[in-house]
Design a protein around this motif. Structure first.
Motif, PDB file in Angstrom:
ATOM      1  N   UNK A  76     -39.985  39.991  17.879  1.00 43.64           N
ATOM      2  CA  UNK A  76     -38.792  40.365  17.916  1.00 43.64           C
ATOM      3  C   UNK A  76     -38.327  41.962  17.050  1.00 43.64           C
ATOM      4  N   UNK A  77     -39.161  42.394  15.769  1.00 41.58           N
ATOM      5  CA  UNK A  77     -39.100  43.550  15.473  1.00 41.58           C
ATOM      6  C   UNK A  77     -40.313  44.726  15.733  1.00 41.58           C
ATOM      7  N   UNK A  78     -40.757  44.422  17.199  1.00 47.36           N
ATOM      8  CA  UNK A  78     -41.697  45.354  17.703  1.00 47.36           C
ATOM      9  C   UNK A  78     -41.501  46.344  18.069  1.00 47.36           C
ATOM     10  N   UNK A  79     -41.708  47.938  17.449  1.00 54.04           N
ATOM     11  CA  UNK A  79     -41.634  49.564  18.059  1.00 54.04           C
ATOM     12  C   UNK A  79     -43.037  49.605  18.546  1.00 54.04           C
ATOM     13  N   UNK A  80     -42.569  50.312  19.259  1.00 50.67           N
ATOM     14  CA  UNK A  80     -44.142  51.017  19.776  1.00 50.67           C
ATOM     15  C   UNK A  80     -44.839  51.986  19.049  1.00 50.67           C
ATOM     16  N   UNK A  81     -46.168  52.022  18.619  1.00 48.38           N
ATOM     17  CA  UNK A  81     -47.041  53.087  18.414  1.00 48.38           C
ATOM     18  C   UNK A  81     -46.900  54.609  18.404  1.00 48.38           C
ATOM     19  N   UNK A  82     -46.704  55.719  17.992  1.00 48.57           N
ATOM     20  CA  UNK A  82     -46.729  57.186  18.707  1.00 48.57           C
ATOM     21  C   UNK A  82     -48.078  57.212  19.211  1.00 48.57           C
ATOM     22  N   UNK A  83     -49.184  56.555  18.585  1.00 48.29           N
ATOM     23  CA  UNK A  83     -50.352  56.706  19.122  1.00 48.29           C
ATOM     24  C   UNK A  83     -50.714  55.691  20.139  1.00 48.29           C
ATOM     25  N   UNK A  84     -49.674  54.543  20.891  1.00 48.45           N
ATOM     26  CA  UNK A  84     -49.666  54.149  22.256  1.00 48.45           C
ATOM     27  C   UNK A  84     -48.807  55.065  23.251  1.00 48.45           C
ATOM     28  N   UNK A  85     -47.999  55.731  22.393  1.00 43.97           N
ATOM     29  CA  UNK A  85     -46.766  56.525  23.542  1.00 43.97           C
ATOM     30  C   UNK A  85     -47.326  57.939  24.087  1.00 43.97           C
ATOM     31  N   UNK A  86     -48.289  58.110  23.209  1.00 41.33           N
ATOM     32  CA  UNK A  86     -49.029  59.477  23.655  1.00 41.33           C
ATOM     33  C   UNK A  86     -50.364  58.907  23.814  1.00 41.33           C
ATOM     34  N   UNK A  87     -50.837  58.510  23.830  1.00 40.95           N
ATOM     35  CA  UNK A  87     -52.035  58.241  25.363  1.00 40.95           C
ATOM     36  C   UNK A  87     -51.363  57.842  26.624  1.00 40.95           C
ATOM     37  N   UNK A  88     -50.392  56.776  26.666  1.00 38.77           N
ATOM     38  CA  UNK A  88     -49.497  56.930  28.109  1.00 38.77           C
ATOM     39  C   UNK A  88     -49.109  58.737  28.697  1.00 38.77           C
ATOM     40  N   UNK A  89     -48.934  59.290  28.231  1.00 39.94           N
ATOM     41  CA  UNK A  89     -48.036  60.001  28.226  1.00 39.94           C
ATOM     42  C   UNK A  89     -49.899  61.438  28.724  1.00 39.94           C
ATOM     43  N   UNK A  90     -50.968  61.316  27.576  1.00 35.91           N
ATOM     44  CA  UNK A  90     -51.984  61.485  28.384  1.00 35.91           C
ATOM     45  C   UNK A  90     -52.939  61.151  29.195  1.00 35.91           C
ATOM     46  N   UNK A  91     -52.718  59.888  29.821  1.00 34.33           N
ATOM     47  CA  UNK A  91     -53.737  59.043  30.912  1.00 34.33           C
ATOM     48  C   UNK A  91     -52.583  58.355  31.469  1.00 34.33           C
ATOM     49  N   UNK A  92     -52.366  59.327  32.644  1.00 39.16           N
ATOM     50  CA  UNK A  92     -51.607  58.772  33.463  1.00 39.16           C
ATOM     51  C   UNK A  92     -51.489  57.214  34.167  1.00 39.16           C
TER      52      UNK A  92
END
Length: 430
Positions: A76-92
């Protein structure tokens, strides 16, 4: 080594998606009997089954808003971590997380700011009366056979009986651009627009809830709330755990006001019969301009998502005007099946325009069949409509020599269609 691993992941993801799409198309061909060369878009429309991508988007958004409607949900209060967002940007090649995919869909559909009504646990006790009284002095009259003057006189008699109750009129309205509601009090009015995903039922319930909210700031008195939504009033007197979430808010508000000394009644009135308060509420609801940023029930959101994605699918189909089925089926809709599987398969292949006789050359690597009389390629359109050697049979079966595919293959196919196919010897070749 890392590059090879990325390539392998990409191939696996592609293979999975390709396999799912292939299986989906195979199932639709099997169910409909369509020929193997049939275009994918025609399969979707003929079967009235959206693509896997369409269904994934619907399920993703449905689950996302379900999470937002359940305060006790782990995410319910989940917010994606910056680590996951950086990983997704770095590894399409990494498959985006669920919330990343949902966020992208929300941006595309302009639903980022949409809030949903939280679904809370309500301990209903059916043996306990909440004192909510619902009146219907017009229930013995049929609106279709009752003149407006009769309803006006009945309402006047009703007001004589309840003259010591202050009247409040509520109404909801829904059109293509927005949903709105209005409340009419003895000395004031209010009207608001709510989110366009809200249903007309939600608008009616919200109007009643706002009426209770407005009178709560004043001294205790006797009030009677009039609404032309019979379903909204009945839902408040027969609550269960699947009831509209705002009806529980009305019940709690009503109990709170009753404890403070208010006496509140609810009454159904027929719409558009000349009752002044109801007519004013109806006009105010339709002309509301002030936007009220209120949460929307999750079921309304789900229906709204289905409708806008369906409209998107319809818009895509409108651009496929070169596909054979498009000239017959302009609107995506579920058409009835024929009772006989053989006939239904023949009808499907004729509508799509791909039959065993006209398109098997694509599978066998042979030249396309030609009409010996007209010296042109054999197509369903040519055989059924254009070929002059079948003109006599066409007139005999369809009573016209100038017909279209839509005339004989539409939602309700021509009753002489299969007779015509047998006459010209095309029935066994489809």
């Amino acid at each position: 080594m890392g590059d090879r691993s990325d390539d392998r992941d990409d191939r696996q993801n592609y293979d999975t998606v390709y396999h799912d799409r292939k299986q989906s198309r195979a199932h639709e061909r099997l169910c409909s009997g369509a020929f193997r060369t049939s275009p994918v878009e025609s399969l979707y429309v003929e079967c009235c089954e959206p693509s896997l991508d369409h269904r994934r988007r619907i399920l993703t958004l449905h689950y996302y808003f379900k999470i937002l409607s359940l305060p006790g949900h782990p995410f319910f209060n989940y917010k994606e971590s910056q680590f996951i967002l950086r990983l997704q940007r770095a590894r399409p090649s990494v498959i985006p997380s669920f919330f990343t995919r949902a966020s992208e869909l929300l941006r595309n559909l302009n639903l980022e700011d949409l809030q949903v009504v939280p679904i809370l646990k309500h301990h209903l006790t059916p043996w306990k009366s909440h004192g909510l009284r619902f009146l219907n002095p017009f229930k013995t009259f049929d609106k279709a056979n009752t003149a407006p003057e009769v309803y006006q006189q009945l309402f006047a008699d009703h007001r004589d009986v309840y003259h010591n109750f202050i009247p409040i009129f509520t109404d909801g309205s829904k059109s293509s651009p927005y949903t709105s509601f209005a409340c009419v009090f003895s000395n004031s009015t209010l009207s608001f627009q709510i989110h366009s995903s809200s249903s007309i039922f939600t608008a009616e319930i919200t109007a009643i809830l706002h009426a209770l909210s407005e009178i709560s700031s004043g001294p205790p008195d006797n009030f009677i709330i009039y609404s032309d939504s019979l379903s909204a009033l009945e839902s408040m007197t027969s609550l269960h755990r699947f009831s509209h979430p705002l009806t529980f808010n009305i019940l709690e508000f009503h109990d709170h006001l009753t404890c403070k000394g208010f006496s509140i009644l609810f009454c159904w009135i027929p719409s558009h019969v000349g009752i002044p308060g109801n007519e004013l509420a109806d006009n105010l609801a339709k002309s509301a301009t002030i936007n009220l940023n209120s949460p929307v029930p999750v079921n309304d959101v789900k229906n709204y998502i289905k409708s806008i994605l369906y409209s998107e699918w319809q818009a895509q189909w409108d651009r496929k005007d070169t596909i054979k089925l498009h000239s017959i089926k302009l609107l995506i809709d579920c058409w009835p099946s024929l009772p006989t599987r053989k006939l239904d398969t023949i009808l499907t292949r004729l509508r799509i325009g791909h039959t065993r006789f006209t398109h098997r050359h694509l599978l066998l690597g042979e030249p396309a069949p030609l009409c010996t009389a007209c010296h042109c390629q054999m197509t369903v359109l040519h055989i059924l409509i254009e070929c002059q050697q079948f003109k006599h049979q066409r007139i005999r079966c369809f009573h016209s020599s100038s017909i279209t595919l839509k005339d004989i293959l539409h939602k309700d196919p021509h009753p002489q269609l299969f007779t015509f196919l047998r006459m010209i010897g095309f029935y066994s070749l489809i």
